[in-house]
Write an enzyme that holds these catalytic residues in place. Structure first.
Site: not given
Ligand SMILES: *[C@@H]1O[C@H](CO)[C@@H](O)[C@H](O)[C@H]1NC(C)=O
Ligand SMILES: *[C@@H]1O[C@H](CO)[C@@H](O)[C@H](O)[C@H]1NC(C)=O
Length: 353
Positions: A40, A317, A320
């Site tokens: 991610s 978040d 990240h």
């Protein structure tokens, strides 16, 4: 001199000036192509059509990205987006949606929740693990060979590209440290497990080399024990998780040394994401809380308005970094001369080498 000739001269000078300025502003690409492998931290939309909770093609993700939500796990640009920009490249689209894109410029295979190991992250749904990312790359190479008129031509072309591999965090977060769901922590201690991961990664790197890769950036795991997610559960940084990241990263650095000796035709670079993103705390006011709201300190809640002062937050978040944090890390890996951050050379030097 006739009037027509003068107009022609002025016009061509203007055009020359304009194209020169464009080169100055955006920079001519320093490398013709970029292939991205990972999770991610680099995903540009590969999970959007998968059945998984690990996808973020909704607001407020992308609030600072030119086209809004794309599947990037941050408010704006990822670290590899910024490195790409510094190299003068366009954003590299995900393998999952390449329509209209010239694959000679590269492809992004990275997938949120993916790991080096096949089973990593699969409990939260589907993802594209490193093995499948490599098989997808082989499919792309076959298409490039058709475009360029042969395997030899493709190989020669692929030698010039930059390869960026940032994977491993989820093999800890979404595997080893979830003992109720995965057995790896019963089979291996941390040292052994990191060794198993590095062996597997090493095989993948050799495969990439077989497939023409000659300039590669290998990124370590950052302090996963200090994310807002880890802090919310534990109060302070989780020592064992940070220790895991350090063990993995130091083994990865050794692998880079070994690869640079083994493959004389290639250059491998180790990027220390502990040093480049997470040590760069100075500029940020908020280090321990996410900019966006989420119910379980994981992904942002749909349509919830995030913090306004996004440049002051290190984390977007639960897991990240913000674009602002990515920016510092990316610039450091691009042109820092500190071997603790980028070793044994920086990315600017790597693409010139
Ligand atoms: C990465 O950087 C951190 C912070 O500066 C440092 O403690 C660590 O030893 C570095 N890791 C490697 C493998 O160089
Ligand atoms: C590194 O690159 C950034 C972004 O282009 C630039 O602002 C900075 O001056 C560069 N630093 C060095 C030491 O070259």
């Amino acid at each position: 001199m006739g009037c027509e000739t003068k107009t022609w001269l002025i016009l061509s000078l203007l055009l020359l000036g304009a194209s020169y300025m464009q080169q100055c502003v955006y920079g001519a690409p320093q490398v013709p192509c970029l292939f991205v492998f990972g999770d991610s931290l680099s995903d540009s939309g590969n999970n959007n059509d998968l059945v998984t909770t690990a996808k973020v093609n909704y607001k407020p993700y992308g609030i600072d990205f030119p086209t809004g939500p794309t599947g990037r796990f941050t408010n704006g640009l990822t670290s590899i987006d910024i490195i790409g920009q510094l190299l003068g490249l366009d954003f590299i689209p995900p393998f999952a949606s390449l329509a209209g894109w010239d694959i000679l410029k590269g492809v992004n295979y990275a997938s949120g929740s993916a790991g080096i190991r096949y089973e990593t992250g699969k409990k939260t749904g589907d993802n594209v693990g490193l093995g499948t990312q490599l098989r997808r790359h082989e499919m792309i190479i076959a298409q490039i060979a058709i475009k360029l008129g042969g395997v030899a031509q493709a190989s020669q072309y692929l030698n010039k590209c930059l390869y960026y591999v940032n994977i491993g965090s989820n093999d800890f977060i979404d595997n080893y440290f979830l003992p109720k769901l995965y057995a790896t922590s019963r089979r291996y201690n941390l040292e052994q497990y990191a060794g198993v991961l590095i062996d597997e990664l090493s095989k993948s790197i050799q495969k990439l080399h077989d497939n023409g890769a000659r300039k590669m950036v290998l990124v370590g795991v950052g302090p996963i024990g200090c994310t807002p997610n880890a802090l919310a559960k534990n109060g302070v940084c989780v020592k064992e998780k940070n220790a895991a990241a350090l063990i993995f990263s130091s083994k990865l650095k050794s692998l880079v040394d070994q690869l640079n000796i083994q493959f004389k035709d290639s250059k491998f670079v180790f990027r220390n994401s502990s040093a480049d993103i997470f040590d760069s705390s100075k500029g940020f006011k908020v280090l321990n809380k996410a900019c966006c709201q989420s119910s379980l300190n994981v992904f942002c809640t749909l349509n919830r308005t995030p913090c306004q002062n996004r440049k002051e937050y290190k984390f977007w978040d639960g897991f990240h970094p913000t674009q602002a944090a990515n920016q510092i890390g990316a610039i450091n890996s691009y042109n820092s001369s500190n071997p603790k951050i980028i070793y044994p050379m920086n990315i600017q030097q790597l693409v010139k080498a």
